[in-house]
Design a protein around this motif. Structure first.
Motif, PDB file in Angstrom:
ATOM      1  N   THR A 216       0.670  -1.320  -0.282  1.00  0.00           N
ATOM      2  CA  THR A 216       0.609  -0.302   0.006  1.00  0.00           C
ATOM      3  C   THR A 216       0.575   0.876  -0.314  1.00  0.00           C
TER       4      THR A 216
ATOM      5  N   LYS B  17       2.010  -5.046   3.178  1.00  0.00           N
ATOM      6  CA  LYS B  17       3.454  -4.392   3.804  1.00  0.00           C
ATOM      7  C   LYS B  17       3.211  -2.721   3.610  1.00  0.00           C
TER       8      LYS B  17
ATOM      9  N   GLU C 215       6.213   2.742   4.094  1.00  0.00           N
ATOM     10  CA  GLU C 215       7.711   3.736   4.859  1.00  0.00           C
ATOM     11  C   GLU C 215       7.572   4.405   6.376  1.00  0.00           C
TER      12      GLU C 215
ATOM     13  N   SER D 177       2.943   4.341  -6.743  1.00  0.00           N
ATOM     14  CA  SER D 177       3.302   4.964  -8.110  1.00  0.00           C
ATOM     15  C   SER D 177       3.195   4.194  -9.526  1.00  0.00           C
TER      16      SER D 177
ATOM     17  N   LEU E  98      -2.994   2.134 -10.067  1.00  0.00           N
ATOM     18  CA  LEU E  98      -1.344   3.248  -9.763  1.00  0.00           C
ATOM     19  C   LEU E  98      -1.749   5.353 -10.057  1.00  0.00           C
TER      20      LEU E  98
ATOM     21  N   CYS F 259      -4.769   9.685  -5.583  1.00  0.00           N
ATOM     22  CA  CYS F 259      -4.606   9.452  -6.736  1.00  0.00           C
ATOM     23  C   CYS F 259      -5.922   9.762  -8.005  1.00  0.00           C
TER      24      CYS F 259
ATOM     25  N   GLU G 127       1.963  14.372 -12.730  1.00  0.00           N
ATOM     26  CA  GLU G 127       1.038  13.577 -11.467  1.00  0.00           C
ATOM     27  C   GLU G 127       1.516  14.433 -10.492  1.00  0.00           C
TER      28      GLU G 127
HETATM   29  P1  NAD Z   1       5.207   4.336  -4.423  1.00  0.00           P
HETATM   30  O1  NAD Z   1       4.991   3.725  -5.485  1.00  0.00           O
HETATM   31  O2  NAD Z   1       6.590   5.067  -4.238  1.00  0.00           O
HETATM   32  O3  NAD Z   1       5.398   3.219  -3.072  1.00  0.00           O
HETATM   33  C1  NAD Z   1       4.020   2.407  -2.916  1.00  0.00           C
HETATM   34  C2  NAD Z   1       4.041   1.122  -1.989  1.00  0.00           C
HETATM   35  O4  NAD Z   1       5.641  -0.011  -3.188  1.00  0.00           O
HETATM   36  C3  NAD Z   1       4.968   1.720  -1.150  1.00  0.00           C
HETATM   37  O5  NAD Z   1       4.292   0.974  -0.274  1.00  0.00           O
HETATM   38  C4  NAD Z   1       6.028   1.079  -1.200  1.00  0.00           C
HETATM   39  O6  NAD Z   1       7.412   0.925  -0.320  1.00  0.00           O
HETATM   40  C5  NAD Z   1       6.240  -0.206  -1.801  1.00  0.00           C
HETATM   41  N1  NAD Z   1       7.370   0.007  -2.783  1.00  0.00           N
HETATM   42  C6  NAD Z   1       8.730   0.702  -3.256  1.00  0.00           C
HETATM   43  N2  NAD Z   1       9.682   0.358  -3.978  1.00  0.00           N
HETATM   44  C7  NAD Z   1       9.503  -1.112  -3.828  1.00  0.00           C
HETATM   45  C8  NAD Z   1       9.414  -2.323  -4.881  1.00  0.00           C
HETATM   46  N3  NAD Z   1      10.987  -2.107  -5.755  1.00  0.00           N
HETATM   47  N4  NAD Z   1       9.039  -3.638  -4.812  1.00  0.00           N
HETATM   48  C9  NAD Z   1       7.844  -3.448  -3.541  1.00  0.00           C
HETATM   49  N5  NAD Z   1       7.007  -2.195  -3.312  1.00  0.00           N
HETATM   50  C10 NAD Z   1       8.247  -1.447  -3.107  1.00  0.00           C
HETATM   51  O7  NAD Z   1       4.103   5.149  -4.229  1.00  0.00           O
HETATM   52  P2  NAD Z   1       3.582   5.620  -3.087  1.00  0.00           P
HETATM   53  O8  NAD Z   1       4.805   6.860  -3.708  1.00  0.00           O
HETATM   54  O9  NAD Z   1       3.590   5.304  -2.019  1.00  0.00           O
HETATM   55  O10 NAD Z   1       2.396   7.006  -3.150  1.00  0.00           O
HETATM   56  C11 NAD Z   1       1.636   7.495  -4.438  1.00  0.00           C
HETATM   57  C12 NAD Z   1       1.333   7.138  -5.648  1.00  0.00           C
HETATM   58  O11 NAD Z   1       0.615   5.830  -5.243  1.00  0.00           O
HETATM   59  C13 NAD Z   1       0.790   8.283  -6.389  1.00  0.00           C
HETATM   60  O12 NAD Z   1       1.451   7.914  -7.575  1.00  0.00           O
HETATM   61  C14 NAD Z   1      -0.231   7.743  -7.248  1.00  0.00           C
HETATM   62  O13 NAD Z   1      -1.019   8.513  -7.598  1.00  0.00           O
HETATM   63  C15 NAD Z   1      -0.755   6.707  -6.054  1.00  0.00           C
HETATM   64  N6  NAD Z   1      -2.011   6.056  -5.884  1.00  0.00           N
HETATM   65  C16 NAD Z   1      -2.671   5.584  -6.811  1.00  0.00           C
HETATM   66  C17 NAD Z   1      -4.411   4.717  -6.011  1.00  0.00           C
HETATM   67  C18 NAD Z   1      -4.668   3.833  -7.176  1.00  0.00           C
HETATM   68  O14 NAD Z   1      -5.722   3.400  -6.413  1.00  0.00           O
HETATM   69  N7  NAD Z   1      -4.564   3.715  -8.061  1.00  0.00           N
HETATM   70  C19 NAD Z   1      -4.915   5.049  -4.422  1.00  0.00           C
HETATM   71  C20 NAD Z   1      -3.931   5.498  -3.547  1.00  0.00           C
HETATM   72  C21 NAD Z   1      -2.411   6.544  -4.601  1.00  0.00           C
END
Ligand code: NAD
Length: 452
Positions: free
Chosen positions: A127, A153, A156, A207, A229, A262, A354
């Motif tokens: 998440t 998970k 952070e 993301s 995403l 998002c 974004e």
């Molecule tokens: P992020 O991709 O940096 O992190 C999301 C999650 O992925 C975190 O828990 C992170 O620790 C984990 N992660 C990071 N690297 C990883 C890897 N190599 N393997 C597996 N997991 C890994 O995103 P963020 O900055 O936490 O969230 C913001 C983004 O989320 C924005 O782009 C937003 O649009 C998107 N978002 C989308 C929705 C939706 O439903 N479409 C909802 C909320 C947020």
């Protein structure tokens, strides 16, 4: 190793959280696999009752969960209460699913043909930090209802409400190991959920960049994957709309959760003939957004989640940015960013990328075809709004905009009873709605030969 959690409203340290590493992640997955077998063998009514008890325990802790989210994520308390109540509602909704996971009986020659919706086994949920507990529940509630175990998970920066929900699940009597929260780093714990073969599906919200990496990793094992995403959604305002209402509500379509949503309608597209009038109406609406102490009941917008994120958002508003007007934000400690309205060119970075903060761009358009072209000129396709009094135009536009969740004359998009997800690079698969548990099952077809 530990994670240091910071209150985004005042920058004080809340606590330190012990991080999971790969061996501890593997151990939790192994325990989940054992718990899942027993869970799946329970009578459907038994699983339903357990989920209803979980919903009841969450209900009894709505205030505590809300205050935890206020401290960890900086959400306004009224919003955080809604989020905790939403987790309860999602659990209640999917508590009905175990007794309704119907298969089919298909007419065939020579026997009886049946389908079964079999659980996948262990499901990994990853998440983001923007809506920690609601997004977690969209995964764990239907996954558990369909007979799976869950390892989750959290991001952070914001693990506290997810950790508390796992403790509440135990308090409600869910078996040990069935729903475990593993705080840790994405490249360590998140990556291990992708590579450990006992995890049969990954639900990732975050993301688009990380989502692509998760999808590529899952491909190695043909692991099932759902992706939710990013977005760059359009709020399309036609000249024949209720312009006062469109302008009054536009800030809440993008600045909710400080734009860290998002579904944020972060591109306002306005028919050229009413552009000036719309901007006159938008300015007081933006000034009226109440930004401040998340614990104040009247607050509508809190701070950004972290220093690093603040700097990313600020990079979209350099000194020479085309700022039309800005709202208020407190000064002093905390990651405060005022609601900001930009009027850039169509290809400017602020109009195409974004931002995930309280920054909205406003662009004029000429006619319906121009509005459709502009709305769809993005790799994203998550949500959007259409403002018009012409029903035919509303339907034409709703069918033409390439997006998973659209609303007409409102900005609503997420209800637990309706499907949610993205077109194009906004995601893959759908969450919520009546079919969500099926996304956590495999269809098994069984033919029984019958002697005639
Ligand atoms: P992020 O991709 O940096 O992190 C999301 C999650 O992925 C975190 O828990 C992170 O620790 C984990 N992660 C990071 N690297 C990883 C890897 N190599 N393997 C597996 N997991 C890994 O995103 P963020 O900055 O936490 O969230 C913001 C983004 O989320 C924005 O782009 C937003 O649009 C998107 N978002 C989308 C929705 C939706 O439903 N479409 C909802 C909320 C947020």
């Amino acid at each position: 190793m530990s994670l240091t959690l910071i209150n985004p409203a005042d920058e004080t340290v809340i606590t330190e959280i012990d991080e999971f590493d790969v061996p501890r992640t593997d151990a939790a997955i192994a325990r989940a696999a054992v718990a899942q077998k027993l869970w799946a063998r329970l009578a459907p009514a038994g699983r339903a009752a357990a989920l209803r008890r979980f919903a009841d325990v969450v209900d009894a802790h709505v205030e505590e969960l809300a205050l935890l989210e206020v401290r960890n994520s900086g959400h306004p308390v009224s919003q955080a209460r809604w989020e905790a109540g939403h987790v309860r509602d999602v659990l209640e909704y999917y508590a009905a699913a175990p007794e309704r996971l119907f298969g089919k009986q298909i007419p065939v020659a020579g026997g009886l043909d049946l389908t079964f919706a079999e659980p996948l086994g262990v499901v990994g949920i990853i998440t983001p930090w923007n809506f920690p507990m609601t997004i977690a529940s969209w995964g764990f509630a239907p996954a558990l209802a369909a007979g799976n175990a869950v390892v989750l998970k959290p991001a952070e920066w914001t693990p506290l409400t997810s950790l508390r929900l796992a403790a509440l699940a135990l308090e409600a009597g869910l078996p040990e190991g069935l729903f475990t929260v593993l705080p840790g780093r994405g490249p360590v714990v998140g990556e291990r959920l992708v590579t450990n073969p006992t995890v049969r599906k990954v639900v990732f919200t975050g993301s688009t960049v990380t989502g692509k990496r998760v999808m590529a990793g899952c491909a190695e094992q043909v692991k099932r994957v759902t992706l939710e995403l990013g977005g760059k959604s359009a709020n399309i305002v036609f000249a024949d709309s209720d312009l006062e209402k469109a302008a009054a509500t536009a800030p809440y379509g993008v600045f909710e959760n400080a734009g860290q949503d998002c579904c944020a309608r972060s591109r306002i597209l306005v028919e050229r003939s009413v552009y000036e009038r719309f901007m006159e109406l938008l300015e007081p609406a933006v000034a009226g957004v109440k930004v401040g102490d998340p614990l104040d009941e009247a607050t509508e917008m809190g701070p950004l989640v972290a220093r690093g994120h603040y700097e990313k958002v600020a990079s979209y508003v350099p000194d020479d940015a085309p700022v039309a007007f800005r709202g208020q934000a407190p000064s002093g400690p905390g990651f405060w960013f005022p609601p900001t309205v930009l009027t850039p060119g169509r290809t400017d970075r602020s109009a195409t990328e974004e931002i995930f903060g309280p920054v909205v761009t406003v662009l004029p358009f000429d006619d319906e075809a121009d509005a459709i072209g502009l709305a769809n000129a993005t790799d994203y396709g998550l949500s959007g709004s259409i403002w018009t009094r012409d029903l035919s135009r509303a339907v034409r536009m709703a069918r033409a905009v390439e997006s998973g969740n659209l609303s007409v004359n409102s900005h609503s998009s997420v209800r637990y009873s309706t499907p949610f997800g993205g077109f194009k690079q906004s995601g893959l698969g759908r969450e919520l709605g009546p079919d969500a548990p099926l996304a956590f099952t495999e269809t098994k077809n069984v033919f029984l030969a019958i002697d005639e």
